[in-house]
Design an enzyme around this catalytic site. Structure first.
Site, PDB file in Angstrom:
ATOM      1  N   CYS A 216      84.728 -17.410 118.579  1.00 23.09           N
ATOM      2  CA  CYS A 216      83.794 -16.603 117.788  1.00 23.09           C
ATOM      3  C   CYS A 216      82.350 -16.768 118.248  1.00 23.09           C
ATOM      4  CB  CYS A 216      83.926 -16.928 116.308  1.00 23.09           C
ATOM      5  SG  CYS A 216      83.547 -18.633 115.878  1.00 23.09           S
TER       6      CYS A 216
ATOM      7  N   HIS B  87      81.997 -20.719 111.609  1.00 26.33           N
ATOM      8  CA  HIS B  87      82.457 -19.420 112.113  1.00 26.33           C
ATOM      9  C   HIS B  87      81.262 -18.496 112.317  1.00 26.33           C
ATOM     10  CE1 HIS B  87      84.972 -16.039 112.955  1.00 26.33           C
ATOM     11  NE2 HIS B  87      84.558 -15.370 111.893  1.00 26.33           N
TER      12      HIS B  87
END
Length: 953
Positions: free
Chosen positions: A598, A868
């Site tokens: 990510c 994230h």
């Protein structure tokens, strides 16, 4: 789908508007005659019927032989008027329209519409109803009570119905409201104990079942009902005038809401006479109906070919679509007593056969349109399902099975009513297409039974062969069936673990992912096969590829075939405004995440999706001092990542893994293919070590040598007086405190926020300045006097915090103003320094007030929350032109499944960026709607570009 866009102007006098509503079953792409741009109207959109006033205030049927077209005003795009074929829409009543309109995702809306039972139950949800609420995908549902039911905004002809729910028990504190919506109190509850949701996030709790998801009786139910009096596919006749016409039964059930009238029969006529399209009261009852050749009549008007036709023996009720509603199952369907039989286990091959969600005994099969299930394959792979019929695999019908009386109880419900054949191509040859790996959430046409969503159940991790979701598998038949395992689990009423396969080729009788009225996955029609997991074997054609050794290599496996993206050689500038929006938004858009990627996905999306500030990186020819893999890296970035992203809006994880492997070639760089990294690590390796990009920033500290870097990290102590700082303030504070200046005006400025690691943030909120004025931070640049606006000659760092002179602003003064300012007793001891000016500064410029400003525009924000990374990008000039990107927004499969990236519009960001800093500071972060909270609270890097400087660099 044929359609026409008449105009993009407000629909007024030329049309009558009737309170009739339709749901689109096909996507429309039509041209705006004013702008000549495509306007996308996705399937699942809802339109209101309109009629040309010149025709009259009623619908006029088309001449025989011509396609009927319906005029619609799309409710989500009210300035668009479409004319669509009648077959491409389905009429829905106003109450259903209100429930569906609240669901903004058109695919999810269409999916809920197809689940007729659940949609009907939505009408029962009212204030006081006990419910369960799905707050976030994949998480548990929380109990609650409905406190509000109605529209949140009433700005349209018909408004979506939302439900305000007070969360109870473990759900308390998990909400985002106390019942207030946009300043209006719609219901009352404790803070953060309320939510506003649409029906798709809601589940009614009933005393006699487990909620909306349990409306179909499964094979484990012990309730027995009398089956419909006419067999599906049985032959019947009916009187038409003086003649008798024949046909085949394709539907026999009670009508929803009309149970007291008894059974109705849908007949597919041999001759083209018909008037029924399979719908009743806006609900699809039969997918095989054709308005040209299908009729719907009361059973009293139907003449069975054999009037003495024996009624079938009673059996377990695998309820058909008309029976699924509990309300209807009790009308005109008396319970039948008798023992139920357990299929048990058998040593030979057997098949379940279901039609419209019902278990049916063997019968004449005139149309192979039925879902099916292979119960078991013999332990010896050489033994085939063909044991049941010598003609298995051929087009001729199978022999008639023995009578029910001759079957043992364990075999009573297991018969082979049709020949299993692969669908032929148009040229008559057998189809052997590549694996179909579609992950679209809904079919393009309403060609499947409205089904209940699969109940949550733990999936098996695999079998003795190591098979799991995503594995390539085969069922040993003659010929074998090949496919990808899409689901593993144990349906209600069965003792064995089943695997749901998406087959390589179409097979007569297969479904689109449903089994006994429940959807377990979604694929193309006639490709879903359900078989015992122990009957599956790894695909022998690719034995060398199984199992995939590790996650790093998995994205290069054949199983990733359905997620591949294009290679585009042609250099492509970013598409902006509506054109870019149409390309980029939706599921399976953006860059696909895989295995801790990510940080890289979001950074690349920020840098290249809607900005060309760094396009020179993609074009510089290789030089002799470049690393050997320079060209490989640059070509990969240009043709397989940036160009496809801009043209198609999607890049698969396979391409990103290739880049990650290249990054690991750099000495002292490791873990890029598997570990969590930070964007600055990635940028330093890519820009400095591999591509040798000319440093984006050149910064000088107090007369020292110029330092080169690619991004700027803000270091500073927290100022308790400031609640919500702006990026402008943070950058100026940092430069003043460190005595820094830009030696050159940057074309791209990447600013890292003041935070330590992923967790500790110096400020709870940071306001991302849409425009950054760096004039006062540049060397050798003319600047305005803070007092009179003339040409500044001196800068005083000690005046920076002086509240009497533009507090919080960099202070530079002309000679006269500097003298006056420092005559004040508080400033007598200040030390100020000359401002460095260009040697050839034209004298007339500053005398006429023409001192230029150097400004940069915000084009992307990289955010992080709980390790994230996600991205916000600006696709247009409007303050609300923001998109939110998450490379791992959804998931297809379990541990060895695939991430599904998603790009969604987030116009609410613009509203928050218009708020004053004081209002933002006083606003509870938990009350910030939509994605805007992540932008304001979780910013990690802000990226700015200079439209003018990027032309020269």
């Amino acid at each position: 789908m044929s359609s026409g866009l008449w105009n993009q102007e407000k629909v007024t006098s030329p049309y009558w508007e009737e309170r009739l509503f339709y749901l689109l079953l096909q996507e429309c792409s039509v041209t705006d005659k004013q702008t000549q741009k495509l306007l996308r109207v996705p399937k699942g959109s809802i339109g209101q019927y309109i009629q040309d006033r010149s025709v009259g205030h009623s619908r006029v049927p088309s001449a025989k032989g011509k396609k009927n077209q319906i005029g619609l005003k799309i409710l989500e795009q009210p300035h668009a008027v479409l004319f669509v074929d009648e077959k491409d829409v389905v009429e829905i009543n106003e109450k259903f329209t209100e429930l569906l309109l609240a669901i903004t995702n058109c695919e999810e809306r269409l999916s809920l519409f197809r689940n007729r039972i659940r949609l009907s139950k939505g009408l029962q949800v009212d204030v006081g109803s006990p419910v369960r609420v799905q707050l976030r995908s994949g998480e548990e549902k929380f109990p609650g009570v409905v406190r509000f039911r109605g529209p949140l905004l009433a700005e349209r002809t018909v408004s979506g119905i939302f439900f305000g729910v007070e969360l109870l028990e473990e759900g308390r504190g998990q909400g985002f409201t106390d019942g207030v919506y946009q300043g209006k109190q719609l219901f009352q509850c404790d803070e953060d104990c309320g939510v506003f949701v649409a029906l798709d996030k809601l589940e009614l709790i009933e005393d006699d079942d487990n909620g909306l998801e349990s409306d179909f009786a499964g094979p484990g139910d012990t309730v027995q009902v009398e089956p419909p009096p006419l067999e599906i596919n049985s032959r019947v006749s009916l009187k038409v005038g003086e003649s008798t016409e024949s046909g085949t039964v394709i539907f026999c059930d009670v009508l929803p809401g009309k149970e007291s009238l008894g059974y109705f029969v849908g007949v597919d006529m041999d001759n083209p006479i018909g008037n029924w399209d399979g719908r009743f009261d806006g609900v699809q009852l039969c997918s095989f109906a054709s308005v040209e050749s299908t009729v719907l009549l009361h059973i009293n008007d139907i003449i069975p070919d054999s009037v003495t036709q024996e009624r079938r023996p009673p059996k377990l009720a695998f309820m058909s679509r008309g029976v699924g509603d509990k309300g209807s199952s009790s009308h005109n369907k008396p319970k039948v007593t008798g023992s139920t039989s357990d299929p048990g286990s058998r040593n030979r091959s057997e098949l379940f056969y279901t039609l419209n969600g019902s278990s049916v005994d063997s019968q004449q099969q005139s149309k192979s349109k039925n879902p099916w299930y292979i119960d078991e394959v013999a332990e010896d792979p050489a033994k085939s399902l063909t044991e049941m019929s010598s003609d298995f695999g051929h087009s001729s019908p199978p022999p008639q099975p023995p009578s029910m009386n001759s079957l043992s109880s364990e075999n009573r419900f297991h018969s082979l009513p049709f020949s299993l054949t692969k669908m032929p191509n148009t040229n008559g040859s057998m189809a052997h297409s590549p694996l179909s790996l579609s992950v679209q959430s809904v079919m393009g046409e309403l060609n499947s039974t409205p089904v209940q969503e699969s109940p949550p159940m733990p999936s098996s991790s695999g079998n003795a062969h190591g098979l799991e979701v995503g594995s390539l598998a085969e069922v040993k038949e003659n010929p074998p069936f090949y496919g990808v395992i899409r689901w593993i689990g144990q349906p209600p009423g069965l003792s064995d673990v089943l695997a749901g396969l998406e087959l390589e080729d179409e097979c007569a009788g297969c479904t689109d992912g449903t089994f006994r009225g429940t959807r377990y996955f979604t694929c193309a029609l006639k490709k879903a096969l359900f078989v015992k997991l122990k009957s599956c074997r790894p695909d022998s054609r690719f034995a060398s590829l199984q199992p995939v050794s590790n996650q790093i290599e998995r994205c290069n496996s054949l199983a990733f075939g359905g997620y591949l993206s294009e290679v585009v050689e042609e250099n492509t500038p970013p598409k902006m405004e509506k054109e870019g929006l149409e390309i980029m938004i939706g599921k399976k858009k953006g860059i696909q995440g895989h295995y801790n990627s990510c940080y890289l996905d979001s950074t690349l999306f920020c840098l290249f999706a809607f900005s060309s500030a760094l396009d020179t990186v993609l074009l510089r020819p290789k030089e002799k001092n470049d690393v050997e893999y320079y060209s490989e890296t640059q070509e990969l970035l240009r043709t397989e990542i940036v160009n496809p992203l801009r043209i198609y809006g999607y890049v698969c994880a396979t391409k990103i893994m290739k880049l990650r492997k290249i990054l690991e070639k750099v000495e002292a760089a490791s873990g890029f293919t598997s570990e969590e990294k930070d964007p600055e690590e990635f940028l330093n390796i890519l820009f400095h070590d591999i591509l040798r990009v000319e440093p984006l920033l050149k910064i000088r500290s107090a007369g020292q040598k110029v330092q080169d870097c690619n991004f700027y990290q803000i270091f500073m102590e927290k100022n308790e007086k400031v609640g919500v700082p702006t990026i402008q303030q943070l950058l100026e504070w940092s430069f003043i405190n460190s005595n820094l200046k830009f030696a050159e005006a940057p074309s791209c400025l990447i600013i890292q926020m003041p935070r330590f690691g992923k967790d500790f943030k110096l400020f709870k909120k940071i306001f991302p300045s849409l425009e950054l004025n760096i004039t006062d931070l540049l060397e050798d640049t003319p600047r305005q006097c803070r007092i009179c606006g003339g040409l500044a000659m001196y800068e005083c760092r000690e005046c920076y915090d002086d509240p009497d002179i533009s507090a919080g602003k960099i202070k530079q003064f002309c000679k006269t103003c500097s003298t006056q300012v420092h005559l004040h007793p508080r400033r007598l001891n200040h030390t100020y320094h000359p401002v460095s000016l260009p040697k050839d500064l034209p004298d007339w410029d500053w005398r006429h007030g023409c001192i230029p400003c150097q400004k940069m525009e915000l084009f992307a924000v990289l955010c992080i929350e709980t390790s994230h990374y996600v991205a916000f990008v600006k696709y247009g000039k409007d303050d609300s032109a923001w998109l939110f990107f998450d490379s791992m927004a959804d998931r297809d499969g379990g541990q060895n499944g695939f991430n599904i990236p998603q790009v969604t519009p987030c116009p609410e960001v613009g509203e928050y960026l218009k708020m004053s800093l004081e209002d933002l500071h006083s606003l509870d972060s938990r009350r910030i709607q939509g994605c805007a909270r992540r932008l304001l609270c979780d910013a990690y890097m802000c990226m700015y570009q200079s439209p003018t400087m990027s032309l020269y660099k």
